[in-house]
Design an enzyme around this catalytic site. Structure first.
Site, PDB file in Angstrom:
ATOM      1  N   ARG A 114      -0.794  -9.466  12.417  1.00  0.00           N
ATOM      2  CA  ARG A 114      -1.306  -8.278  11.792  1.00  0.00           C
ATOM      3  C   ARG A 114      -2.210  -8.999  10.605  1.00  0.00           C
ATOM      4  O   ARG A 114      -3.048  -8.534  10.338  1.00  0.00           O
ATOM      5  CB  ARG A 114      -0.290  -7.581  11.299  1.00  0.00           C
ATOM      6  CG  ARG A 114       0.074  -6.582  12.272  1.00  0.00           C
ATOM      7  CD  ARG A 114       1.728  -6.074  11.884  1.00  0.00           C
ATOM      8  NE  ARG A 114       1.654  -5.275  10.891  1.00  0.00           N
ATOM      9  CZ  ARG A 114       2.870  -5.023  10.159  1.00  0.00           C
ATOM     10  NH1 ARG A 114       4.119  -5.510  10.489  1.00  0.00           N
ATOM     11  NH2 ARG A 114       2.648  -4.444   9.020  1.00  0.00           N
ATOM     12  N   ARG A 130      10.781  -1.139  11.374  1.00  0.00           N
ATOM     13  CA  ARG A 130       9.678  -1.068  12.201  1.00  0.00           C
ATOM     14  C   ARG A 130       9.526  -2.214  13.437  1.00  0.00           C
ATOM     15  O   ARG A 130       9.938  -3.202  13.020  1.00  0.00           O
ATOM     16  CB  ARG A 130       8.160  -0.966  11.291  1.00  0.00           C
ATOM     17  CG  ARG A 130       8.063   0.270  10.884  1.00  0.00           C
ATOM     18  CD  ARG A 130       6.872   0.319   9.872  1.00  0.00           C
ATOM     19  NE  ARG A 130       5.541  -0.562  10.242  1.00  0.00           N
ATOM     20  CZ  ARG A 130       4.458  -0.507   9.582  1.00  0.00           C
ATOM     21  NH1 ARG A 130       4.410   0.116   8.248  1.00  0.00           N
ATOM     22  NH2 ARG A 130       3.496  -1.303  10.038  1.00  0.00           N
ATOM     23  N   LYS A 148       0.734  -1.203   0.100  1.00  0.00           N
ATOM     24  CA  LYS A 148       0.117   0.034  -0.118  1.00  0.00           C
ATOM     25  C   LYS A 148       0.793   1.315  -0.120  1.00  0.00           C
ATOM     26  O   LYS A 148       0.837   2.180  -0.648  1.00  0.00           O
ATOM     27  CB  LYS A 148      -0.834  -0.203   1.232  1.00  0.00           C
ATOM     28  CG  LYS A 148      -1.755  -1.092   1.334  1.00  0.00           C
ATOM     29  CD  LYS A 148      -2.859  -1.142   2.454  1.00  0.00           C
ATOM     30  CE  LYS A 148      -2.077  -1.461   4.052  1.00  0.00           C
ATOM     31  NZ  LYS A 148      -1.451  -2.545   3.922  1.00  0.00           N
ATOM     32  N   ARG A 196      11.806  -5.308   5.367  1.00  0.00           N
ATOM     33  CA  ARG A 196      11.522  -3.812   4.942  1.00  0.00           C
ATOM     34  C   ARG A 196      12.397  -3.139   6.004  1.00  0.00           C
ATOM     35  O   ARG A 196      12.744  -3.273   7.167  1.00  0.00           O
ATOM     36  CB  ARG A 196      10.186  -3.562   5.199  1.00  0.00           C
ATOM     37  CG  ARG A 196       9.764  -1.899   5.132  1.00  0.00           C
ATOM     38  CD  ARG A 196       8.368  -1.787   5.192  1.00  0.00           C
ATOM     39  NE  ARG A 196       7.547  -2.363   6.342  1.00  0.00           N
ATOM     40  CZ  ARG A 196       6.334  -2.268   6.525  1.00  0.00           C
ATOM     41  NH1 ARG A 196       5.777  -1.677   5.410  1.00  0.00           N
ATOM     42  NH2 ARG A 196       5.844  -2.615   7.652  1.00  0.00           N
ATOM     43  N   ARG A 200     -10.440   0.185   8.108  1.00  0.00           N
ATOM     44  CA  ARG A 200     -10.022  -1.226   8.459  1.00  0.00           C
ATOM     45  C   ARG A 200     -10.954  -1.826   9.035  1.00  0.00           C
ATOM     46  O   ARG A 200     -10.813  -3.165   9.083  1.00  0.00           O
ATOM     47  CB  ARG A 200      -8.616  -1.051   9.235  1.00  0.00           C
ATOM     48  CG  ARG A 200      -7.457  -1.277   8.653  1.00  0.00           C
ATOM     49  CD  ARG A 200      -6.420  -1.052   9.528  1.00  0.00           C
ATOM     50  NE  ARG A 200      -5.174  -1.798   9.416  1.00  0.00           N
ATOM     51  CZ  ARG A 200      -4.131  -1.439   8.840  1.00  0.00           C
ATOM     52  NH1 ARG A 200      -4.100  -0.083   8.373  1.00  0.00           N
ATOM     53  NH2 ARG A 200      -3.038  -2.031   8.784  1.00  0.00           N
TER      54      ARG A 200
HETATM   55  P1  AP5 Z   1       4.834  -1.670   2.128  1.00  0.00           P
HETATM   56  O1  AP5 Z   1       4.575  -0.767   0.853  1.00  0.00           O
HETATM   57  O2  AP5 Z   1       5.472  -0.965   2.905  1.00  0.00           O
HETATM   58  O3  AP5 Z   1       3.569  -2.229   2.413  1.00  0.00           O
HETATM   59  P2  AP5 Z   1       2.071  -1.710   3.200  1.00  0.00           P
HETATM   60  O4  AP5 Z   1       0.924  -2.368   2.597  1.00  0.00           O
HETATM   61  O5  AP5 Z   1       2.162  -0.255   3.299  1.00  0.00           O
HETATM   62  O6  AP5 Z   1       2.404  -2.482   4.497  1.00  0.00           O
HETATM   63  P3  AP5 Z   1       2.280  -1.832   5.867  1.00  0.00           P
HETATM   64  O7  AP5 Z   1       3.224  -3.013   6.847  1.00  0.00           O
HETATM   65  O8  AP5 Z   1       2.862  -0.618   6.318  1.00  0.00           O
HETATM   66  O9  AP5 Z   1       0.612  -2.290   6.295  1.00  0.00           O
HETATM   67  P4  AP5 Z   1      -0.008  -2.469   7.409  1.00  0.00           P
HETATM   68  O10 AP5 Z   1      -1.500  -2.100   6.999  1.00  0.00           O
HETATM   69  O11 AP5 Z   1       0.342  -3.790   8.410  1.00  0.00           O
HETATM   70  O12 AP5 Z   1       0.741  -1.212   8.461  1.00  0.00           O
HETATM   71  P5  AP5 Z   1       0.224   0.348   8.874  1.00  0.00           P
HETATM   72  O13 AP5 Z   1       1.195   1.237   8.912  1.00  0.00           O
HETATM   73  O14 AP5 Z   1      -0.967   0.701   7.962  1.00  0.00           O
HETATM   74  O15 AP5 Z   1       5.637  -2.824   1.297  1.00  0.00           O
HETATM   75  C1  AP5 Z   1       6.242  -3.901   2.266  1.00  0.00           C
HETATM   76  C2  AP5 Z   1       7.510  -4.307   2.035  1.00  0.00           C
HETATM   77  O16 AP5 Z   1       7.294  -4.989   0.762  1.00  0.00           O
HETATM   78  C3  AP5 Z   1       8.516  -3.038   1.634  1.00  0.00           C
HETATM   79  O17 AP5 Z   1       9.855  -3.411   2.074  1.00  0.00           O
HETATM   80  C4  AP5 Z   1       8.504  -3.031   0.071  1.00  0.00           C
HETATM   81  O18 AP5 Z   1       9.937  -2.393  -0.423  1.00  0.00           O
HETATM   82  C5  AP5 Z   1       8.158  -4.314  -0.422  1.00  0.00           C
HETATM   83  N1  AP5 Z   1       7.215  -4.262  -1.569  1.00  0.00           N
HETATM   84  C6  AP5 Z   1       6.259  -3.671  -1.812  1.00  0.00           C
HETATM   85  N2  AP5 Z   1       5.542  -3.883  -2.886  1.00  0.00           N
HETATM   86  C7  AP5 Z   1       6.417  -4.892  -3.556  1.00  0.00           C
HETATM   87  C8  AP5 Z   1       6.375  -5.727  -4.553  1.00  0.00           C
HETATM   88  N3  AP5 Z   1       5.230  -5.715  -5.533  1.00  0.00           N
HETATM   89  N4  AP5 Z   1       7.194  -6.757  -4.754  1.00  0.00           N
HETATM   90  C9  AP5 Z   1       8.179  -6.900  -3.578  1.00  0.00           C
HETATM   91  N5  AP5 Z   1       8.198  -6.236  -2.764  1.00  0.00           N
HETATM   92  C10 AP5 Z   1       7.447  -5.329  -2.582  1.00  0.00           C
HETATM   93  O19 AP5 Z   1      -0.650   0.024  10.334  1.00  0.00           O
HETATM   94  C11 AP5 Z   1       0.434  -0.346  11.266  1.00  0.00           C
HETATM   95  C12 AP5 Z   1      -0.559  -0.517  12.618  1.00  0.00           C
HETATM   96  O20 AP5 Z   1      -1.083   0.681  12.942  1.00  0.00           O
HETATM   97  C13 AP5 Z   1      -1.680  -1.583  12.444  1.00  0.00           C
HETATM   98  O21 AP5 Z   1      -1.336  -2.828  12.889  1.00  0.00           O
HETATM   99  C14 AP5 Z   1      -2.620  -1.140  13.463  1.00  0.00           C
HETATM  100  O22 AP5 Z   1      -2.116  -1.448  14.966  1.00  0.00           O
HETATM  101  C15 AP5 Z   1      -2.665   0.536  13.404  1.00  0.00           C
HETATM  102  N6  AP5 Z   1      -3.641   1.069  12.514  1.00  0.00           N
HETATM  103  C16 AP5 Z   1      -3.241   1.657  11.142  1.00  0.00           C
HETATM  104  N7  AP5 Z   1      -4.355   2.041  10.804  1.00  0.00           N
HETATM  105  C17 AP5 Z   1      -5.410   1.714  11.241  1.00  0.00           C
HETATM  106  C18 AP5 Z   1      -6.757   1.741  11.133  1.00  0.00           C
HETATM  107  N8  AP5 Z   1      -7.396   2.421  10.258  1.00  0.00           N
HETATM  108  N9  AP5 Z   1      -7.493   1.070  12.232  1.00  0.00           N
HETATM  109  C19 AP5 Z   1      -6.797   0.666  13.223  1.00  0.00           C
HETATM  110  N10 AP5 Z   1      -5.581   0.593  13.495  1.00  0.00           N
HETATM  111  C20 AP5 Z   1      -4.927   0.877  12.632  1.00  0.00           C
END
Ligand code: AP5
Length: 210
Positions: free
Chosen positions: A168, A157, A18, A124, A90
């Site tokens: 997760r 992270r 994402k 990552r 979410r």
């Molecule tokens: P990356 O682009 O960083 O992936 P991402 O989908 O953004 O992953 P996140 O881990 O950030 O998502 P998440 O939803 O778990 O975390 P968030 O910060 O939102 O890519 C990942 C890796 O893969 C990178 O190294 C990249 O280089 C590589 N990559 C990307 N695309 C690729 C491809 N096509 N091929 C190969 N490699 C690739 O949330 C964190 C926490 O916050 C949650 O657990 C929760 O506790 C809280 N939170 C956040 N939002 C909410 C909400 N709305 N409601 C409740 N709690 C929330």
């Protein structure tokens, strides 16, 4: 860049890409990128009351309670441009709150497996200054530990540990996957296979939203 009235959502489990796709989208479209994960991590690092409450959920890989998230997002919806939501909504309850205030044009669901999520997230690294995302397996920085874009320091992270990543992913399946049908029923869902090159995925996303 022309101002856009479009409102988009990037939906997908941890590591789906994402953030990676969001950075490409905002480079080519004038949208406000709103990542609830990034905002929460900023609150944690600034030691705010919200950050203190959110941290325990984030460290376990659980969702932060809806009421905290909805308040936090409502306070950010003050721009006259379109939004690119990343990691929000979410839960069904977050999605219902959002549709009361904004019309969503497209929801891009990026689909990857749990095994791929664990593999990617364990490798990552993120820039502590500009947020650029790297991967030690597929997309290494030129100099270890240093951001190619701004020379900032790269970090891992705290929720990118295998046991937290697995939780997760389970949390995504239980609490966020129902959003797939929610948006499919509204005719706004576009599903893309996330286990391909980022550039190939971006081309598909771009043609779906243009
Ligand atoms: P990356 O682009 O960083 O992936 P991402 O989908 O953004 O992953 P996140 O881990 O950030 O998502 P998440 O939803 O778990 O975390 P968030 O910060 O939102 O890519 C990942 C890796 O893969 C990178 O190294 C990249 O280089 C590589 N990559 C990307 N695309 C690729 C491809 N096509 N091929 C190969 N490699 C690739 O949330 C964190 C926490 O916050 C949650 O657990 C929760 O506790 C809280 N939170 C956040 N939002 C909410 C909400 N709305 N409601 C409740 N709690 C929330």
């Amino acid at each position: 860049m022309a101002k856009m009235d479009l409102n988009l959502i990037l939906l997908g489990g941890p590591g789906a890409g994402k953030g990676t796709q969001a950075s490409r989208i905002v480079d080519s479209m004038d949208l406000v990128h709103l990542s609830t994960g990034d905002i929460l991590r900023e609150e944690v690092s600034e030691g705010t009351e919200l950050g203190r409450q959110a941290k325990e959920y984030m460290d376990r890989g659980d969702l932060v309670p809806d009421e905290l998230i909805i308040d936090m997002v409502s306070n950010k919806l003050d721009q006259d441009s379109g939004y690119l939501f990343d990691g929000f909504p979410r839960t069904i309850s977050q999605a219902e709150e959002l549709e009361d205030v904004l019309e969503i044009d497209k929801v891009i669901y990026i689909n990857i497996s749990k095994e791929e999520a664990v593999r990617r997230l364990s490798a990552r690294r993120v820039c502590s200054e500009c947020g650029e995302i790297y991967n030690l397996l597929f997309d290494k920085p030129s100099e270890p530990g240093v951001c190619d874009k701004c020379n900032g320091e790269l970090y891992q992270r705290s929720d990118d540990r295998p046991e937290v990543i697995r939780n997760r992913f389970e949390t995504f399946l239980e609490q966020s996957a129902p959003l797939i049908d929610f948006y499919r029923d509204r005719g706004t869902l576009v599903e893309v296979d996330g286990e391909r090159e980022p550039g190939e995925i971006f081309e598909e996303v771009r043609s779906a939203i243009s």
